[in-house]
Motif scaffolding. Structure first.
Motif, PDB file in Angstrom:
ATOM      1  N   HIS A 196       8.022   5.054  30.111  1.00  0.00           N
ATOM      2  CA  HIS A 196       9.432   4.672  30.027  1.00  0.00           C
ATOM      3  C   HIS A 196       9.882   4.567  28.575  1.00  0.00           C
ATOM      4  CE1 HIS A 196      13.200   2.736  31.127  1.00  0.00           C
ATOM      5  NE2 HIS A 196      12.946   1.810  30.218  1.00  0.00           N
ATOM      6  N   THR A 206      12.763   6.904  27.102  1.00  0.00           N
ATOM      7  CA  THR A 206      13.995   6.262  26.631  1.00  0.00           C
ATOM      8  C   THR A 206      14.312   6.699  25.206  1.00  0.00           C
ATOM      9  OG1 THR A 206      13.637   4.352  28.068  1.00  0.00           O
ATOM     10  CG2 THR A 206      15.091   4.033  26.180  1.00  0.00           C
ATOM     11  N   TYR A 253       6.997   9.803  30.931  1.00  0.00           N
ATOM     12  CA  TYR A 253       8.236   9.272  31.486  1.00  0.00           C
ATOM     13  C   TYR A 253       7.812   8.288  32.567  1.00  0.00           C
ATOM     14  CZ  TYR A 253       7.157  12.477  35.293  1.00  0.00           C
ATOM     15  OH  TYR A 253       6.521  13.121  36.319  1.00  0.00           O
ATOM     16  N   ARG A 259       8.771   4.318  34.915  1.00  0.00           N
ATOM     17  CA  ARG A 259       9.520   3.076  35.097  1.00  0.00           C
ATOM     18  C   ARG A 259       8.655   1.888  34.709  1.00  0.00           C
ATOM     19  NH1 ARG A 259      12.374   3.767  40.968  1.00  0.00           N
ATOM     20  NH2 ARG A 259      10.644   5.161  41.437  1.00  0.00           N
TER      21      ARG A 259
END
Length: 266
Positions: free
Chosen positions: A161, A165, A196, A198
């Motif tokens: 993440h 980001t 990538y 969460r």
């Protein structure tokens, strides 16, 4: 698909390394890094990627007395990967001459005493364009952001993440189909290290885990295409792509970058 829940390394088939294992991996990692340092002066306009491969191969075999891991790995025909401009990864060295303004990723993995060290970096061929320099710098910073997060208790989703980001805030994109990986006696071990994700999802880091972080960042869209040679991956929109890579170990209180030479920046 349901989000994966954080779980222990043991449940993910991850091989935790002992302090002795990690020191053996450091030897391989330092050797891999020395190849990139050695080849830098040879990356000049007019040199072929095949010549760079020959120089690296001879250095790995004769000077380091190590094994170039990519050679014949699943049929890969060369000792290093050379990914130029819009090539994302796994570029095969050839008689292609580098020209002024090109950017090239050189990816080196050596095997020493059965242990792997895997690292890559971007090189400028002559004077790069503003866009070429920018994508190399963004990719480098993305890798650093990921590495600096590594410590026990952090999840791989947290790291992915953070990389995603940052890259997307720079109006760049993160390649999805290719990722970092566990490493040790095997070239590619568990876990997969996505760039990538969460926060809070995926494997929870534990001391003794060893893996690579190697984000592939595109100046354009994230989509890629595999060429007919079944190795070379390019950006679908032909935009520039850049990648940097280090091998590291999770320590009791942070991270130990095994492919970082003494006094070198990340």
């Amino acid at each position: 698909m349901p989000a994966s829940k954080p779980s222990s390394a043991m449940n993910q088939g991850i091989q935790l390394k002992t302090a002795e294992d990690i020191e053996a991996m450091r030897v391989a990692g330092q050797q891999a890094a020395s190849v990139l340092k050695m080849i830098a002066e040879h990356v000049q306009p007019g040199v072929t990627t095949g010549e760079l491969d020959r120089i690296c191969h001879d250095y790995i075999v004769n000077e380091l007395e190590a094994i170039p891991a990519p050679l014949n790995y699943r049929g890969f025909p060369k000792s290093i990967c050379t990914s130029v401009n819009h090539v994302v990864c796994h570029g095969i060295p050839s008689d292609k001459k580098l020209k002024n303004g090109d950017i090239v990723n050189i990816d080196v993995t050596v095997i020493q005493n059965g242990w792997h060290g895997d690292t890559s970096k971007m090189f400028y061929v002559g004077e790069p364009s503003i866009k070429a320099r920018r994508i190399c710098e963004v990719a480098h910073e993305a890798m650093k952001i990921g590495i600096e997060m590594v410590r026990p208790g952090v999840t791989l989703g947290d790291i992915g993440h953070a990389i995603q980001t940052y890259a997307e805030a720079q109006r760049c994109s993160v390649v999805r189909e290719y990722c970092g990986h566990g490493i040790g006696r095997g070239f590619h071990e568990a876990p997969q290290v996505l760039h990538y994700g969460r926060p809070g999802e995926g494997v929870v880091l534990e001391p003794g885990m060893t893996f690579t972080i190697e984000p592939m960042i595109n100046l354009g869209k994230a989509a890629t295409r595999l060429l007919p040679d079944e190795w070379t991956v390019i950006t679908r929109d032909r935009s520039l792509s850049a990648q940097w890579e280090h091998t590291m170990a999770v320590t009791e209180d942070g991270v130990d970058v095994l492919t970082r030479l003494p006094d070198d920046p990340l």
